[in-house]
Design a protein around this motif. Structure first.
Motif, short mmCIF file in Angstrom:
data_model
loop_
_atom_site.label_atom_id
_atom_site.label_comp_id
_atom_site.label_asym_id
_atom_site.label_seq_id
_atom_site.Cartn_x
_atom_site.Cartn_y
_atom_site.Cartn_z
N TYR A 16 -22.22 -2.09 -2.61
CA TYR A 16 -20.93 -2.12 -1.92
C TYR A 16 -20.36 -0.73 -1.67
O TYR A 16 -19.66 -0.52 -0.68
N TYR A 17 -20.63 0.20 -2.58
CA TYR A 17 -19.97 1.50 -2.44
C TYR A 17 -20.94 2.68 -2.31
O TYR A 17 -20.51 3.82 -2.26
N GLY A 18 -22.23 2.37 -2.26
CA GLY A 18 -23.20 3.39 -1.91
C GLY A 18 -23.58 4.33 -3.03
O GLY A 18 -24.76 4.58 -3.25
N SER A 19 -22.61 4.85 -3.72
CA SER A 19 -22.89 5.80 -4.79
C SER A 19 -21.69 5.85 -5.72
O SER A 19 -20.64 5.27 -5.44
N LYS A 20 -21.86 6.55 -6.81
CA LYS A 20 -20.75 6.68 -7.76
C LYS A 20 -19.60 7.46 -7.10
O LYS A 20 -18.43 7.12 -7.29
N GLU A 21 -19.94 8.49 -6.35
CA GLU A 21 -18.91 9.24 -5.63
C GLU A 21 -18.13 8.34 -4.68
O GLU A 21 -16.92 8.41 -4.58
N GLY A 22 -18.88 7.47 -3.97
CA GLY A 22 -18.21 6.57 -3.03
C GLY A 22 -17.29 5.60 -3.74
O GLY A 22 -16.20 5.29 -3.24
N LEU A 23 -17.74 5.12 -4.90
CA LEU A 23 -16.89 4.22 -5.67
C LEU A 23 -15.62 4.92 -6.11
O LEU A 23 -14.51 4.38 -5.99
N PHE A 24 -15.77 6.14 -6.59
CA PHE A 24 -14.57 6.86 -7.03
C PHE A 24 -13.62 7.11 -5.87
O PHE A 24 -12.40 6.95 -6.00
N ALA A 25 -14.17 7.48 -4.73
CA ALA A 25 -13.32 7.73 -3.56
C ALA A 25 -12.52 6.48 -3.21
O ALA A 25 -11.33 6.56 -2.89
N ALA A 26 -13.17 5.31 -3.30
CA ALA A 26 -12.46 4.07 -2.98
C ALA A 26 -11.43 3.73 -4.05
O ALA A 26 -10.34 3.24 -3.76
N ALA A 27 -11.78 4.00 -5.31
CA ALA A 27 -10.91 3.62 -6.42
C ALA A 27 -9.69 4.53 -6.54
O ALA A 27 -8.65 4.12 -7.05
N ALA A 28 -9.82 5.76 -6.07
CA ALA A 28 -8.74 6.73 -6.25
C ALA A 28 -7.88 6.88 -5.00
O ALA A 28 -7.04 7.77 -4.94
N GLU A 29 -8.12 6.03 -4.03
CA GLU A 29 -7.32 6.07 -2.81
C GLU A 29 -5.90 5.60 -3.11
O GLU A 29 -5.71 4.52 -3.64
N PHE A 30 -4.92 6.39 -2.80
CA PHE A 30 -3.58 5.91 -3.07
C PHE A 30 -2.53 6.77 -2.37
O PHE A 30 -2.82 7.82 -1.80
N ASP A 31 -1.32 6.31 -2.48
CA ASP A 31 -0.18 6.91 -1.78
C ASP A 31 0.92 7.13 -2.81
O ASP A 31 1.20 6.26 -3.62
N LEU A 32 1.56 8.27 -2.77
CA LEU A 32 2.65 8.53 -3.72
C LEU A 32 3.87 7.65 -3.41
O LEU A 32 4.72 7.44 -4.27
N ARG A 33 3.94 7.14 -2.19
CA ARG A 33 5.08 6.30 -1.77
C ARG A 33 6.41 6.99 -2.02
O ARG A 33 7.35 6.39 -2.57
N LEU A 34 6.47 8.23 -1.64
CA LEU A 34 7.71 8.98 -1.84
C LEU A 34 8.83 8.41 -0.98
O LEU A 34 8.60 8.01 0.15
N PRO A 35 10.04 8.34 -1.54
CA PRO A 35 11.17 7.87 -0.74
C PRO A 35 11.54 8.93 0.31
O PRO A 35 11.16 10.09 0.20
N ASP A 36 12.27 8.50 1.30
CA ASP A 36 12.76 9.45 2.31
C ASP A 36 13.87 10.29 1.69
O ASP A 36 14.96 9.80 1.40
#
Lengths: 190, 190
Positions: free
Chosen positions: A48-68
DNA sequence: GTCTATAATTCGATAGAC
DNA sequence: GTCTATCGAATTATAGAC
């Protein structure tokens, strides 16, 4: 596109990966252990994720969701930001995973730079007309925010762990407030 | 006890180990690579230090060398401490090694807690009669000091890297000063 | 889609010759 | 004191059966 049955598997892998990366860091979090947590076969992770690096990239994707920050009264910027970060950190182990992994994994460090220079830098840039000064203010804010995160969730320094979120906000907000809106201090020439 | 010839070898191993641990972290710094840097055989590392853990323990042994805070005017405590830490960090990669390794190695995290709760905590304890309050002040100071170190030497956040030591001291000293000597802030009950 | 089997490395650690 | 040779374990990743 309809929901495939494999989506549940992918989600289980990601959830297990986030926990393992957050708890053990990149090197010690093995694909085998992640697969065992997710109750699936290790080879599925590779499929599903190709490699360990690819898995980490998918798992660490995120947004700080900072308020305006424009909708926040200027004298409450520090409190608002600190409260936001404390809440965000307690509820999403992606941030802990990224923090712990950034120490040894160059890709994670690059992601960390992109997130804080990008998302936080952009939010702060609208408060100071001078781009270099704004970047500096954002960097100082990041240093205090990440310092709290590092001592509280990574190292586990007892006095910092024992602070309640309210105490944390009360102590740290004035620091962030000054970094954001305080005057540039004089530097003594040595 | 006279100087043995092996002392030079031991010193070379320790120097290489500090550099590798600082640059790569615990897991990625291999005994083989350290031995290659030191121009000796990998088995010598095991002979002298027993194990990789033993090597790290020897390589990460250090002292913060904090000044006696009683000899510092009270309104210069923050500046003195920040300047001391910046100097210390720039000149000794043991601190960087410990910082990078503390994220993933439990032993290194324990050492980090011991150093900051112990050495820094003891220095601060003599400024505040209430032990719990003193420990809290020391923890907050550690959070800002380690946050600077983490963003500047580990993650390499550009705005923080580009600060000169003098700018760093000018911006951060007031924060540390307030954590050390400022009043305990009110916490709003949620 | 899922799993078995295994290839190909790499690492820490040990035994023993010299 | 130093080095050669190697063990045993663990890892990522791949090939292919079912």
């Amino acid at each position: 596109m309809t929901a495939r049955r494999s989506d549940a598997t992918r989600a289980a892998i990601l959830r297990a990966a986030r926990e393992r990366f957050a708890a053990d860091g990149y090197e010690r979090a093995t694909i085998r252990a992640i697969a065992a947590d997710a109750r699936i076969d290790p080879s599925m992770v590779m499929r599903y994720y190709g490699s360990k690096e690819g898995l980490f990239a998918a798992a660490a994707e995120f947004d700080l969701r900072l308020p305006d920050l424009h909708e926040v009264p200027e004298d409450q910027l520090g409190e608002t930001l600190v409260r936001h970060f404390v809440d965000r950190w307690e509820s999403d182990d992606r941030l802990v995973a990224l923090l712990r992994t950034a120490s040894t994994n160059p890709g994670a460090a690059e992601r960390m730079r992109a997130v804080f220079a990008g998302q936080l830098g952009a939010a702060v840039a609208r408060l100071d007309p001078d781009p270099a000064a704004a970047a500096r203010r954002a960097g100082l804010v990041a240093s205090q925010i990440l310092g709290i995160a590092f001592t509280r969730w990574i190292v586990g320094l007892p006095p910092v762990v024992e602070l309640t979120p309210a105490q944390l906000v009360a102590w740290v907000a004035p620091t962030v407030q000054r970094y954001l809106t305080g005057p540039t201090p004089d530097t003594i020439t040595p």
